[in-house]
Design a protein around this motif. Structure first.
Motif, PDB file in Angstrom:
ATOM      1  N   ASN A 193       0.848  -1.186   0.000  1.00 38.77           N
ATOM      2  CA  ASN A 193       0.000   0.000   0.000  1.00 38.77           C
ATOM      3  C   ASN A 193       0.884   1.236   0.000  1.00 38.77           C
ATOM      4  OD1 ASN A 193      -2.625  -1.289   0.140  1.00 38.77           O
ATOM      5  ND2 ASN A 193      -1.974  -1.981   2.168  1.00 38.77           N
ATOM      6  N   VAL A 194       0.839   1.953  -1.100  1.00 39.06           N
ATOM      7  CA  VAL A 194       1.689   3.131  -1.303  1.00 39.06           C
ATOM      8  C   VAL A 194       0.800   4.358  -1.369  1.00 39.06           C
ATOM      9  CG1 VAL A 194       3.342   4.240  -2.856  1.00 39.06           C
ATOM     10  CG2 VAL A 194       3.344   1.739  -2.613  1.00 39.06           C
ATOM     11  N   SER A 195       1.193   5.421  -0.670  1.00 40.15           N
ATOM     12  CA  SER A 195       0.398   6.654  -0.705  1.00 40.15           C
ATOM     13  C   SER A 195       1.310   7.867  -0.785  1.00 40.15           C
ATOM     14  CB  SER A 195      -0.487   6.761   0.536  1.00 40.15           C
ATOM     15  OG  SER A 195      -1.387   7.843   0.410  1.00 40.15           O
ATOM     16  N   TYR A 232      -0.083   1.695   5.617  1.00 33.33           N
ATOM     17  CA  TYR A 232       0.791   2.062   4.511  1.00 33.33           C
ATOM     18  C   TYR A 232       2.128   1.342   4.607  1.00 33.33           C
ATOM     19  CZ  TYR A 232      -2.404   6.086   4.135  1.00 33.33           C
ATOM     20  OH  TYR A 232      -3.498   6.893   4.031  1.00 33.33           O
ATOM     21  N   ASP A 233       2.675   0.975   3.445  1.00 30.04           N
ATOM     22  CA  ASP A 233       4.013   0.394   3.382  1.00 30.04           C
ATOM     23  C   ASP A 233       5.038   1.398   2.846  1.00 30.04           C
ATOM     24  OD1 ASP A 233       3.334  -2.400   4.140  1.00 30.04           O
ATOM     25  OD2 ASP A 233       2.104  -2.265   2.347  1.00 30.04           O
ATOM     26  N   VAL A 234       4.594   2.292   1.975  1.00 33.36           N
ATOM     27  CA  VAL A 234       5.454   3.368   1.458  1.00 33.36           C
ATOM     28  C   VAL A 234       4.657   4.662   1.522  1.00 33.36           C
ATOM     29  CG1 VAL A 234       6.710   4.272  -0.541  1.00 33.36           C
ATOM     30  CG2 VAL A 234       6.685   1.807  -0.105  1.00 33.36           C
ATOM     31  N   VAL A 235       5.259   5.709   2.062  1.00 33.40           N
ATOM     32  CA  VAL A 235       4.582   7.009   2.148  1.00 33.40           C
ATOM     33  C   VAL A 235       5.486   8.104   1.603  1.00 33.40           C
ATOM     34  CG1 VAL A 235       3.132   6.436   4.137  1.00 33.40           C
ATOM     35  CG2 VAL A 235       5.424   7.371   4.505  1.00 33.40           C
ATOM     36  N   ASN A 236       4.847   9.189   1.225  1.00 36.87           N
ATOM     37  CA  ASN A 236       5.615  10.386   0.917  1.00 36.87           C
ATOM     38  C   ASN A 236       6.044  11.044   2.225  1.00 36.87           C
ATOM     39  OD1 ASN A 236       6.401  12.595  -1.075  1.00 36.87           O
ATOM     40  ND2 ASN A 236       5.243  13.739   0.469  1.00 36.87           N
ATOM     41  N   VAL A 237       7.337  11.339   2.349  1.00 36.71           N
ATOM     42  CA  VAL A 237       7.827  12.058   3.528  1.00 36.71           C
ATOM     43  C   VAL A 237       7.724  13.540   3.189  1.00 36.71           C
ATOM     44  CG1 VAL A 237       9.710  12.352   5.164  1.00 36.71           C
ATOM     45  CG2 VAL A 237       9.375  10.142   4.027  1.00 36.71           C
ATOM     46  N   THR A 238       6.609  14.122   3.573  1.00 40.92           N
ATOM     47  CA  THR A 238       6.300  15.509   3.211  1.00 40.92           C
ATOM     48  C   THR A 238       7.242  16.485   3.906  1.00 40.92           C
ATOM     49  OG1 THR A 238       3.990  14.868   2.936  1.00 40.92           O
ATOM     50  CG2 THR A 238       4.455  17.224   3.170  1.00 40.92           C
ATOM     51  N   PHE A 239       7.728  17.452   3.132  1.00 36.74           N
ATOM     52  CA  PHE A 239       8.751  18.393   3.608  1.00 36.74           C
ATOM     53  C   PHE A 239       8.391  19.011   4.956  1.00 36.74           C
ATOM     54  CE2 PHE A 239      10.968  22.651   2.761  1.00 36.74           C
ATOM     55  CZ  PHE A 239      12.224  22.150   3.020  1.00 36.74           C
ATOM     56  N   SER A 295      -5.267  14.612  -2.720  1.00 35.09           N
ATOM     57  CA  SER A 295      -4.716  15.974  -2.781  1.00 35.09           C
ATOM     58  C   SER A 295      -3.716  16.172  -1.644  1.00 35.09           C
ATOM     59  CB  SER A 295      -5.842  17.002  -2.675  1.00 35.09           C
ATOM     60  OG  SER A 295      -6.429  16.936  -1.392  1.00 35.09           O
ATOM     61  N   PHE A 296      -2.906  17.206  -1.760  1.00 34.41           N
ATOM     62  CA  PHE A 296      -1.836  17.458  -0.782  1.00 34.41           C
ATOM     63  C   PHE A 296      -2.372  17.556   0.651  1.00 34.41           C
ATOM     64  CE2 PHE A 296       1.204  20.307   1.375  1.00 34.41           C
ATOM     65  CZ  PHE A 296       2.378  19.605   1.189  1.00 34.41           C
ATOM     66  N   PRO A 297      -3.385  18.397   0.920  1.00 30.36           N
ATOM     67  CA  PRO A 297      -3.834  18.491   2.316  1.00 30.36           C
ATOM     68  C   PRO A 297      -4.476  17.212   2.826  1.00 30.36           C
ATOM     69  CG  PRO A 297      -5.217  19.849   0.883  1.00 30.36           C
ATOM     70  CD  PRO A 297      -4.058  19.383   0.070  1.00 30.36           C
ATOM     71  N   VAL A 298      -5.237  16.542   1.963  1.00 28.77           N
ATOM     72  CA  VAL A 298      -5.887  15.296   2.389  1.00 28.77           C
ATOM     73  C   VAL A 298      -4.842  14.229   2.688  1.00 28.77           C
ATOM     74  CG1 VAL A 298      -7.390  13.403   1.646  1.00 28.77           C
ATOM     75  CG2 VAL A 298      -8.040  15.774   1.189  1.00 28.77           C
ATOM     76  N   TYR A 299      -3.838  14.120   1.788  1.00 27.29           N
ATOM     77  CA  TYR A 299      -2.774  13.135   2.032  1.00 27.29           C
ATOM     78  C   TYR A 299      -2.098  13.387   3.371  1.00 27.29           C
ATOM     79  CZ  TYR A 299       1.714  11.018   2.317  1.00 27.29           C
ATOM     80  OH  TYR A 299       2.784  10.314   2.801  1.00 27.29           O
ATOM     81  N   ASN A 300      -1.716  14.635   3.620  1.00 25.43           N
ATOM     82  CA  ASN A 300      -0.975  14.940   4.849  1.00 25.43           C
ATOM     83  C   ASN A 300      -1.789  14.632   6.097  1.00 25.43           C
ATOM     84  OD1 ASN A 300       1.409  15.783   3.616  1.00 25.43           O
ATOM     85  ND2 ASN A 300       0.574  17.832   3.247  1.00 25.43           N
ATOM     86  N   GLN A 301      -3.078  14.945   6.059  1.00 30.38           N
ATOM     87  CA  GLN A 301      -3.928  14.650   7.223  1.00 30.38           C
ATOM     88  C   GLN A 301      -3.997  13.145   7.472  1.00 30.38           C
ATOM     89  OE1 GLN A 301      -7.696  16.508   6.386  1.00 30.38           O
ATOM     90  NE2 GLN A 301      -6.889  18.581   6.589  1.00 30.38           N
ATOM     91  N   ARG A 302      -4.217  12.380   6.395  1.00 33.53           N
ATOM     92  CA  ARG A 302      -4.320  10.925   6.540  1.00 33.53           C
ATOM     93  C   ARG A 302      -2.995  10.326   7.015  1.00 33.53           C
ATOM     94  NH1 ARG A 302      -7.272   9.288   0.846  1.00 33.53           N
ATOM     95  NH2 ARG A 302      -9.345  10.128   1.295  1.00 33.53           N
ATOM     96  N   ALA A 303      -1.910  10.744   6.373  1.00 37.81           N
ATOM     97  CA  ALA A 303      -0.609  10.156   6.705  1.00 37.81           C
ATOM     98  C   ALA A 303      -0.197  10.516   8.122  1.00 37.81           C
ATOM     99  CB  ALA A 303       0.449  10.634   5.704  1.00 37.81           C
ATOM    100  N   HIS A 348      10.549  16.409  -1.228  1.00 34.97           N
ATOM    101  CA  HIS A 348       9.690  15.301  -0.804  1.00 34.97           C
ATOM    102  C   HIS A 348      10.393  13.993  -1.129  1.00 34.97           C
ATOM    103  CE1 HIS A 348       6.311  17.938   0.017  1.00 34.97           C
ATOM    104  NE2 HIS A 348       6.517  18.533  -1.152  1.00 34.97           N
ATOM    105  N   GLY A 349      10.193  12.988  -0.267  1.00 44.58           N
ATOM    106  CA  GLY A 349      10.849  11.701  -0.472  1.00 44.58           C
ATOM    107  C   GLY A 349       9.899  10.546  -0.222  1.00 44.58           C
ATOM    108  N   LEU A 350      10.363   9.348  -0.519  1.00 46.39           N
ATOM    109  CA  LEU A 350       9.601   8.136  -0.228  1.00 46.39           C
ATOM    110  C   LEU A 350      10.234   7.437   0.965  1.00 46.39           C
ATOM    111  CD1 LEU A 350       8.997   6.670  -3.819  1.00 46.39           C
ATOM    112  CD2 LEU A 350       7.461   8.099  -2.448  1.00 46.39           C
ATOM    113  N   GLY A 351       9.396   7.085   1.941  1.00 40.65           N
ATOM    114  CA  GLY A 351       9.890   6.411   3.142  1.00 40.65           C
ATOM    115  C   GLY A 351       9.001   5.252   3.534  1.00 40.65           C
ATOM    116  N   ILE A 352       9.426   4.534   4.558  1.00 43.77           N
ATOM    117  CA  ILE A 352       8.712   3.336   5.017  1.00 43.77           C
ATOM    118  C   ILE A 352       8.234   3.563   6.444  1.00 43.77           C
ATOM    119  CG2 ILE A 352       8.879   0.858   5.418  1.00 43.77           C
ATOM    120  CD1 ILE A 352      11.260   0.821   3.467  1.00 43.77           C
ATOM    121  N   PRO A 353       6.930   3.521   6.685  1.00 43.66           N
ATOM    122  CA  PRO A 353       6.432   3.692   8.060  1.00 43.66           C
ATOM    123  C   PRO A 353       6.959   2.600   8.992  1.00 43.66           C
ATOM    124  CG  PRO A 353       4.646   3.889   6.467  1.00 43.66           C
ATOM    125  CD  PRO A 353       5.835   3.385   5.709  1.00 43.66           C
TER     126      PRO A 353
END
Length: 451
Positions: free
Chosen positions: A47-49, A99-106, A80-88, A323-328
């Motif tokens: 699950n990637v987001s 999630y297995d891969v997430v965006n590491v938001t700046f 969308s950016f705000p929705v993603y950040n709230q969920r993550a 922004h990067g990809l990381g693993i929770p």
């Protein structure tokens, strides 16, 4: 002992079959001499987001390639950016396994990394059984890796974008007809907008309503700041005369020159409005602005012009973001997640993205490549040079330190609200920014910050 890296263990026969079906561009690092053949991650669902942006959209197109190589199935959502950040933020704070891969938001990088919500990647990178030899972590810009690094010195995200906030004019031909030049200062910008606003039914200005990103260069240009001295002194400074003046100026750009509903625009809507020539000016990251150079979809490719964000009385302070990809920490499929990140950000995949028109790479080899530099010259403007100059400027001045402190997301929300309240006429600039100051102080105290 068989190699553990699924990308390094694909049988040559399978590889040739796969690449024949998908094209030579799908050849991934470390595969050519591999032995084995088992698809190690068959039966695994990843699950990637990330938030919706150009690079994740390309990865979504190429997902069948990764799935064919590894056997894994990938669910990839891009809200969308705000929705993603709230969920993550909520999911990571519970250390859940959704999630297995997430965006590491700046703006969340410090909070997520230093709270222990992400997995350090150093051991994966150093493990030759898990990482292809040509992945080359040092090819990613040092300035892009820094925000993805924790206080412990470990790396928690692999950057997929090193972005600079630039100014664009989609209908610069209207500016030229008015006998004016590209605006260099905040005063110039207002002068130009008054000359071209609503000409040929083109609204003058709009920006992504994430004002904690798009407004702050103006806050700095007017001599204001978010905190007294980040990262050491996080007392908010949103009620200063400089901050109030900057807020009034910026909100008025939206109110006087914006299209209907200007305060609701999100990044993709801004990009689309400029590509269709419905709005003339904006400030946006170059990964969005590069899309204006796509002749197949942009009606303004022959009239667009780019420049640095305008300087104000205190100078010029372009915004930058990584922004990067990381693993929770909670992921139950970390090895497969690392395989996905390695594929998504391999030299082959990032170069393929650049060739497809991606405009904000984080690998130095991509930035220096002819494919990238040629595509970045759009109607005479060198978007790559403007971006590198902005990133270098921010690196020298250090004015972006405010953005990666752990409590910036709380203040970020207050800035969004303040600009919206002013632009919609609900509060004066002084009232809105005094309210933002009081709310920010309350939020920071609740977060345990000693002010």
């Amino acid at each position: 002992m068989k190699p553990q890296n699924p990308l390094a263990s694909l049988h040559r026969r399978d590889l040739l079959k796969t690449t024949a079906a998908l094209g030579a561009a799908s050849l991934l690092p470390g595969l050519a001499g591999a032995q084995g053949g088992a698809k190690k991650f068959a039966g695994v669902t990843l699950n990637v987001s990330t938030f919706s942006a150009a690079y994740p959209k390309l990865l979504q197109q190429w997902l069948p390639e990764f799935e064919a190589l590894t056997g894994a199935k990938v669910n990839f959502d891009t809200p969308s950016f705000p929705v993603y950040n709230q969920r993550a933020d909520l999911e990571l704070s519970t250390r859940g396994s959704a999630y297995d891969v997430v965006n590491v938001t700046f703006i969340y990088s410090s909070r997520w990394i230093n709270s222990g919500w992400l997995t350090p990647l150093d051991d994966y990178i150093r493990n030759a059984n898990l990482t292809a030899p040509d992945f080359d972590i040092n090819d990613f810009l040092p300035g892009a890796r820094a925000p993805e690094t924790g206080r412990d010195g470990k790396l928690y995200g692999i950057p997929w974008t090193a972005e600079a906030l630039l100014t664009a004019s989609s209908r610069f031909d209207l500016v030229e007809k008015a006998g004016l030049a590209f605006p260099d200062t905040t005063d110039d910008l207002v002068k130009v907008l008054r000359a071209v606003n609503r000409k040929e039914r083109v609204a003058g200005f709009v920006a992504d309503n994430h004002y904690g990103w798009t407004f702050v260069p103006y806050l700095h240009a007017f001599g204001g700041d978010v905190f007294r001295k980040a990262p050491d002194d996080l007392f908010p400074t949103l009620d200063t005369p400089e901050a109030i003046a900057a807020g009034e100026y910026y909100a008025n750009l939206l109110k006087e020159f914006g299209p209907d509903g200007a305060v609701t625009y999100q990044p993709d809507q801004v990009t689309q409005a400029l590509k269709l020539g419905r709005v003339n000016f904006t400030d946006a990251g170059q990964l969005h602005l590069a899309q204006l150079g796509d002749a197949a979809t942009s009606k303004t490719v022959k009239t667009v012009r780019f420049g640095q964000v305008p300087k104000g009385p205190a100078g010029r302070f372009p915004g930058t973001a990584v922004h990067g990809l990381g693993i929770p920490t909670g992921s139950k499929n970390k090895e497969a997640a690392w395989a996905f990140i390695q594929w998504a950000l391999s030299k082959q995949t990032t170069r393929r993205a650049v060739t497809a028109g991606y405009g904000s790479p984080a690998r130095r080899s991509d930035i220096d490549s002819p494919e990238f530099r040629q595509k970045q010259v759009i109607n005479g403007s060198d978007l790559a040079k403007l971006s590198l100059d902005a990133i270098e400027s921010a690196s020298k001045s250090g004015h972006m330190k405010y953005r990666t402190v752990s409590v910036y997301p709380q203040v970020d929300q207050q800035l969004n609200k303040a600009i919206e309240l002013i632009a919609s006429g609900q509060l004066s600039a002084k009232q809105a920014f005094q309210q933002a100051q009081a709310n920010s102080i309350a939020e920071l105290k609740r977060a345990g910050v000693k002010l």
